[in-house]
Design a protein around this motif. Structure first.
Motif, mmCIF file in Angstrom:
data_model
loop_
_atom_site.group_PDB
_atom_site.id
_atom_site.type_symbol
_atom_site.label_atom_id
_atom_site.label_comp_id
_atom_site.label_asym_id
_atom_site.label_seq_id
_atom_site.Cartn_x
_atom_site.Cartn_y
_atom_site.Cartn_z
ATOM 1 N N LYS A 82 0.494 9.698 -0.645
ATOM 2 C CA LYS A 82 0.689 8.700 0.425
ATOM 3 C C LYS A 82 2.108 8.119 0.416
ATOM 4 O O LYS A 82 2.430 7.246 1.219
ATOM 5 C CB LYS A 82 -0.317 7.544 0.281
ATOM 6 C CG LYS A 82 -1.764 7.975 0.302
ATOM 7 C CD LYS A 82 -2.136 8.592 1.621
ATOM 8 C CE LYS A 82 -3.590 9.019 1.615
ATOM 9 N NZ LYS A 82 -3.892 9.994 2.635
ATOM 10 N N GLN A 120 -1.776 2.169 -1.689
ATOM 11 C CA GLN A 120 -0.583 2.229 -0.853
ATOM 12 C C GLN A 120 -0.480 0.954 -0.006
ATOM 13 O O GLN A 120 0.603 0.417 0.189
ATOM 14 C CB GLN A 120 -0.607 3.472 0.039
ATOM 15 C CG GLN A 120 0.675 3.723 0.788
ATOM 16 C CD GLN A 120 1.835 4.121 -0.105
ATOM 17 O OE1 GLN A 120 1.649 4.645 -1.194
ATOM 18 N NE2 GLN A 120 3.048 3.881 0.338
ATOM 19 N N THR A 155 4.360 6.185 3.255
ATOM 20 C CA THR A 155 3.537 5.543 4.276
ATOM 21 C C THR A 155 3.747 4.033 4.165
ATOM 22 O O THR A 155 3.682 3.482 3.070
ATOM 23 C CB THR A 155 2.041 5.866 4.048
ATOM 24 O OG1 THR A 155 1.874 7.282 4.021
ATOM 25 C CG2 THR A 155 1.168 5.257 5.127
ATOM 26 N N LEU A 202 -5.331 5.039 -0.286
ATOM 27 C CA LEU A 202 -4.946 4.166 0.837
ATOM 28 C C LEU A 202 -4.935 2.698 0.419
ATOM 29 O O LEU A 202 -4.059 1.938 0.832
ATOM 30 C CB LEU A 202 -5.888 4.377 2.026
ATOM 31 C CG LEU A 202 -5.681 5.692 2.774
ATOM 32 C CD1 LEU A 202 -6.823 5.933 3.752
ATOM 33 C CD2 LEU A 202 -4.335 5.697 3.500
ATOM 34 N N ALA A 253 -0.905 2.190 6.078
ATOM 35 C CA ALA A 253 -1.945 2.472 5.087
ATOM 36 C C ALA A 253 -3.149 1.554 5.311
ATOM 37 O O ALA A 253 -4.303 1.994 5.188
ATOM 38 C CB ALA A 253 -1.400 2.305 3.677
#
Length: 87
Positions: A63, A35, A66, A32, A71
């Motif tokens: 991911k 991203q 996204t 995360l 994110a």
């Protein structure tokens, strides 16, 4: 507080954990974060023997698509959940 400020605050919380999250939780935090800060993974897949690198690469690749703002929001939420367990 802006989304970026909340994201930066969450990142500081993650760095201040007194206990180590599980490997799976760390992979989610990593993916995360990447991203949110870089965007979609465009790097080459690590070599066969780089197991840690491959796991991180795959978590980030999962991911893909996204948005960076989505994110960041997911990262903030995860950081809050983990802070309850690891601080």
């Amino acid at each position: 507080m802006s989304l970026d400020q909340k994201f930066d605050e969450a990142a500081l919380k993650v760095k201040a954990f007194t206990k180590r999250p599980t490997d799976q939780e760390l992979l989610q935090v990593y993916a995360l974060f990447k991203q949110a800060t870089v965007g979609d993974n465009t790097t080459a897949k690590p070599g066969l023997l780089d197991l840690k690198g491959k796991a991180k690469w795959q978590a980030w690749m999962d991911k893909k698509g996204t948005s960076q703002d989505a994110a960041k929001e997911a990262y903030i939420k995860l950081a809050e959940e983990l802070a309850l367990k690891y601080q």
